[in-house]
Scaffold this motif. Sequence first.
Motif, short mmCIF file in Angstrom:
data_model
loop_
_atom_site.label_atom_id
_atom_site.label_comp_id
_atom_site.label_asym_id
_atom_site.label_seq_id
_atom_site.Cartn_x
_atom_site.Cartn_y
_atom_site.Cartn_z
N LYS A 295 3.51 -2.32 -2.13
CA LYS A 295 2.83 -1.50 -3.14
C LYS A 295 2.34 -2.39 -4.28
O LYS A 295 2.76 -2.25 -5.42
CB LYS A 295 3.77 -0.43 -3.67
N LEU B 281 -4.43 2.57 0.30
CA LEU B 281 -3.31 2.24 1.18
C LEU B 281 -2.27 1.36 0.47
O LEU B 281 -1.07 1.50 0.71
CB LEU B 281 -3.80 1.53 2.44
N GLN C 156 0.36 3.37 -1.39
CA GLN C 156 1.24 4.28 -0.65
C GLN C 156 2.55 3.62 -0.29
O GLN C 156 2.71 2.47 -0.18
CB GLN C 156 0.53 4.79 0.60
#
Length: 128
Positions: A92, A125, A128
Amino acid sequence: RQNSNRDEEISKAYHILAGFKVRLEQQVQSNAINYLEKEYIAHTERYGENDPKSMKTVIDIADSYRYLKDSQESVNILREQMKVIPFKTKPKHTIVSKTLYTMGIAYLDLGEFSYAIKCFEKGILMLQ
């Protein structure tokens, strides 16, 4: 007739003001790039190019180029940054996401919509 002259003067004043504001903002951004580049060099020498502050400064430099209507230079700078970001450190990684977001905006400016979409999707992405 007097109102017509006044309207023309008002219009001219705002037109000149708008041009002045654009030139002033361009000067501010040019100076910002100069100072940001100096900050980047100093910080990178001490902490390395993978330090989050160094990477954030690169994003700020790229944003400044984009603001000056040089989106291609912005993309070039961000592509280079993507080569040095340590992807394996965190899944992340907000710096990666911010880099991709900024690059996506620059691609939009260039009319490269498919590249912009890829950047935005990859950036999402990363969060997430």
